[in-house]
Motif scaffolding. Structure first.
Motif, PDB file in Angstrom:
ATOM      1  N   LEU A 106      -7.470  29.119  84.159  1.00 24.77           N
ATOM      2  CA  LEU A 106      -6.444  29.913  83.483  1.00 24.77           C
ATOM      3  C   LEU A 106      -6.565  29.859  81.961  1.00 24.77           C
ATOM      4  N   LEU A 116      -6.839  37.967  88.901  1.00 22.59           N
ATOM      5  CA  LEU A 116      -5.492  37.491  89.210  1.00 22.59           C
ATOM      6  C   LEU A 116      -4.453  38.566  88.912  1.00 22.59           C
ATOM      7  N   LEU A 120      -1.907  40.152  91.769  1.00 21.03           N
ATOM      8  CA  LEU A 120      -0.451  40.164  91.701  1.00 21.03           C
ATOM      9  C   LEU A 120       0.100  41.591  91.661  1.00 21.03           C
ATOM     10  N   MET A 161       3.225  29.629  91.654  1.00 22.36           N
ATOM     11  CA  MET A 161       2.021  30.134  91.011  1.00 22.36           C
ATOM     12  C   MET A 161       1.116  29.045  90.444  1.00 22.36           C
ATOM     13  N   THR A 162       1.081  27.879  91.072  1.00 21.97           N
ATOM     14  CA  THR A 162       0.145  26.859  90.642  1.00 21.97           C
ATOM     15  C   THR A 162      -1.288  27.334  90.905  1.00 21.97           C
ATOM     16  N   PRO A 163      -2.236  27.010  90.016  1.00 22.87           N
ATOM     17  CA  PRO A 163      -3.617  27.474  90.226  1.00 22.87           C
ATOM     18  C   PRO A 163      -4.211  27.041  91.556  1.00 22.87           C
ATOM     19  N   ASP A 188       6.907  36.790  90.256  1.00 27.14           N
ATOM     20  CA  ASP A 188       5.670  36.013  90.416  1.00 27.14           C
ATOM     21  C   ASP A 188       4.797  36.093  89.161  1.00 27.14           C
ATOM     22  N   LEU A 192       3.568  33.026  86.556  1.00 26.81           N
ATOM     23  CA  LEU A 192       2.194  32.788  86.113  1.00 26.81           C
ATOM     24  C   LEU A 192       2.078  32.831  84.594  1.00 26.81           C
ATOM     25  N   ARG A 195       2.361  29.384  83.551  1.00 29.40           N
ATOM     26  CA  ARG A 195       1.127  28.629  83.783  1.00 29.40           C
ATOM     27  C   ARG A 195       0.068  28.950  82.730  1.00 29.40           C
TER      28      ARG A 195
END
Length: 271
Positions: A106, A116, A120, A161-163, A188, A192, A195
């Protein structure tokens, strides 16, 4: 994290019931990463490879596994398909198609960010309106953090939304749908954004990335600002009640994003 149960130490009746679904096994390899599972293992069989996760029935994560089993049939191909469920001898096991891939990077400039965004965007479109499956409303989950009307909606959300829940292989996948909710389509993507800030992005750049996702681009500014503020309260509470090594960095990222939104609001209102 508590010790993960080795496949070989499961009760014979549990393993026999799994074999009834997939046939004889060549190997079973424990998957060390991930959370909220008493067991996570890759099963290699004559019928193919499967990912199996599970927990003890009526244990603290039982409800999460049942959530995932309930929603899986309604999810698009970006979520690995659930092929069988076994409840036997005090264990609940879920068997999914195995997906090969790596977790995304990320960091700013990463080539992983574009797929990504596409993922989404596609999920928000496909899962709106939410399918007819009983799931918790996001307004209820965040009832003490934000005004309900700001996050209400009719999209089936992932919310974690953890990697480690993304796998990039021949195409991107989003796994572990154990915390689904029904809410606004942009949520969502907003999770992210946090993150990305945690990974080193400036908040303005993280929001620019999220702007590629139509649902986030259309989100009301006041709702996004309130969401960022609510994240600060959420991670402050988690840091107080269940301190963890990842809580501090996420709280710091939430504060950076919230401060950016406050400055943006002040500038917009003053213009």
């Amino acid at each position: 994290m508590p010790r993960r149960q080795p496949w070989e130490e499961l009760p014979d009746r549990v393993r026999d019931e799994v074999s009834r679904h997939i046939g004889p096994m060549r190997s079973a390899v424990t998957v060390p990463s991930g959370a909220y599972c008493d067991l996570a293992v890759t099963l290699d069989t004559a019928a193919g490879r499967f990912f199996c996760k599970g927990c003890q029935v009526d244990g603290p994560t039982d409800w999460l596994h049942r959530n995932e089993a309930r929603v899986n049939r309604w999810l698009p191909p970006a979520a690995p398909r659930l092929r069988w469920t076994v409840e036997q001898s005090g264990w609940l096991l879920l068997g999914f198609d195995h997906v090969a891939g790596r977790h995304p990077d990320l960091a700013p400039g990463s080539p992983d960010l574009a797929p990504l965004a596409d993922l989404l965007a596609g999920l928000a479109h496909t899962l709106t309106p939410a399918p007819p499956v009983p799931i918790q409303r996001f307004t209820y989950r965040w009832r003490d953090l934000i005004a309900p009307e700001l996050v209400d909606g009719d999209t089936l959300l992932h919310t974690d939304m953890t990697p480690r829940n993304f796998l990039l292989g021949d195409r991107p996948h989003l796994v572990d749908w154990s915390s689904p909710a029904r809410g606004a389509a942009w949520i969502d993507a907003a999770f992210l954004v946090l993150r990305l800030v945690r990974a080193g992005h400036e908040p303005v750049d993280a929001e620019t990335w999220a702007g590629q996702i139509p649902a986030f681009a259309a989100a009301p500014g006041d709702a996004v600002t309130a969401f960022a503020d609510a994240l600060v309260r959420l991670w402050e509470r988690k840091q107080r009640t269940a301190p963890g090594p990842h809580h501090g960095p996420l709280l710091a990222a939430a504060r950076r994003w919230s401060a950016y939104r406050s400055h943006l609001r002040a500038y917009t209102h003053g213009a």
